[in-house]
Enzyme design. Structure first.
Site, short mmCIF file in Angstrom:
data_model
loop_
_atom_site.label_atom_id
_atom_site.label_comp_id
_atom_site.label_asym_id
_atom_site.label_seq_id
_atom_site.Cartn_x
_atom_site.Cartn_y
_atom_site.Cartn_z
N SER A 1 -18.75 -18.84 -11.78
CA SER A 1 -18.01 -17.63 -12.19
C SER A 1 -17.77 -18.59 -13.45
O SER A 1 -18.34 -19.26 -14.32
CB SER A 1 -17.87 -17.11 -12.03
OG SER A 1 -18.08 -15.73 -12.11
N LYS B 1 -9.25 7.77 -21.35
CA LYS B 1 -7.74 7.22 -21.85
C LYS B 1 -7.17 6.42 -20.05
O LYS B 1 -7.07 7.24 -18.77
CB LYS B 1 -6.28 8.26 -22.39
CG LYS B 1 -5.19 6.69 -21.89
CD LYS B 1 -5.09 5.75 -23.11
CE LYS B 1 -4.25 5.14 -23.05
NZ LYS B 1 -3.93 4.28 -23.29
#
Length: 315
Positions: free
Chosen positions: A124, A176
């Site tokens: 990764s 949010k």
């Protein structure tokens, strides 16, 4: 009245005192130089002004920490560094941290060749680090690949219900602070997070296609998150050859005209001790001084906030 013999004796005593303090002052200067050399990487630091190959180790969680970025900047500016051997043993890290490290290596690689040597794991974010190099070497049983991005978050609303705890919120917009661990994720929040992950995934796969000269459709087939052994990675053109550092130096010699006789010197980032906070750094410094550094406590592990390019997030 003082005799001439007494005067001569006094002068000799004075001369001996002056000599003593001169020697003491010289010893302090030498001690200061030795201490500075030790703080800057030992006597080997003096060798870094001669032509050599720099060895940089990237291990553990990749966060794009400033000391490592500063180290690569220093290597980039050093005329004595003729090439870089990048030793990687990392399952990855944060996506942004891997990006910062990749960009620093690309910048350094414009002036001097870089060859990556994978050790146990270079997956990764560790693989993002490797593809910044001009050539990649790995052991046959190295674990690499894991091309992908992950965004994880806890969801503990049922636990809070059991405890009789309710989290209230007032926010400016529907998305949010979403996903929110205190309530089930909404489909809209899940979709927004997925768009973000896919954007980073496209960046990652684009890098692989560009750096490894593999068609993007083929990269996408290889990028389902799986890991590969070094032998498998060679077949898929994710790396260049099987071997260790000896293959790296041979490649530098044959392809970049970097003499195999040049010394290989370890370059390490400067990590100033933090003597505040929880005091772990101070205790670690003291225990290092008495030869027990490996037993000193420290912070548990890096925080895993944000998107990750890592093989196992719990690492």
């Amino acid at each position: 009245m003082i005799s001439e013999a007494e005067l001569i004796a006094d002068r000799r005593k004075l001369k001996r005192k002056v000599t003593f303090w001169r020697v003491a002052a010289a010893a302090l200067v030498v001690a200061g130089v030795l201490a500075a050399a030790g703080a800057g990487g030992g006597f080997q630091s003096f060798e870094k002004y001669k032509d050599h190959v720099a060895r940089v180790s990237i291990t553990g969680f990749i966060s794009g920490d400033q000391p490592t970025l500063d180290l690569l900047e220093e290597i980039d500016k050093s005329d004595a560094v003729k090439a870089v051997i990048l030793r990687i043993d990392s399952p990855g890290g944060s996506t942004a941290g891997s990006e910062a490290l990749y960009e620093a290596l690309i910048k350094a690689g414009k002036k001097k060749p870089i060859v990556a040597v994978m050790d146990t794991v270079a997956a990764s974010g560790g693989y993002i680090t490797a593809i910044a190099a001009d050539h990649i070497v790995a052991r046959g049983n190295t674990i690499t690949g894991s091309i992908g991005v992950i965004f994880q978050f806890p969801e503990i609303s049922k636990l809070l219900d059991t405890l009789g705890v309710k989290m209230e919120e007032i926010k400016s917009g529907e998305l949010k602070a979403e996903p929110n661990p205190y309530k089930p994720v909404t489909e809209k929040a899940r979709a927004a997070a997925n768009v973000m992950v896919q954007d980073s995934f496209a960046w990652f796969t684009g890098l692989v296609a560009e750096r490894r000269k593999i068609p993007l459709p083929q990269v996408l087939l290889l990028s389902d998150g799986r890991v590969y052994t070094g032998r498998q990675a060679v077949k898929e053109k994710l790396i260049d050859e099987i071997g260790g550092e000896e293959k790296a130096t041979a490649w530098l010699s044959s392809e970049k005209n970097v003499s195999e006789d040049l010394p290989i010197l370890d370059w390490q980032p400067k990590r100033p001790e933090n003597l505040t906070g929880l005091g772990f750094s101070l205790l670690h410094a003291i225990m290092n001084g008495v030869g027990l550094g490996q037993f000193a406590p420290g912070p548990d592990r890096p925080k895993l906030d944000g998107m990750l390019a890592v093989w196992h997030p719990d690492l």
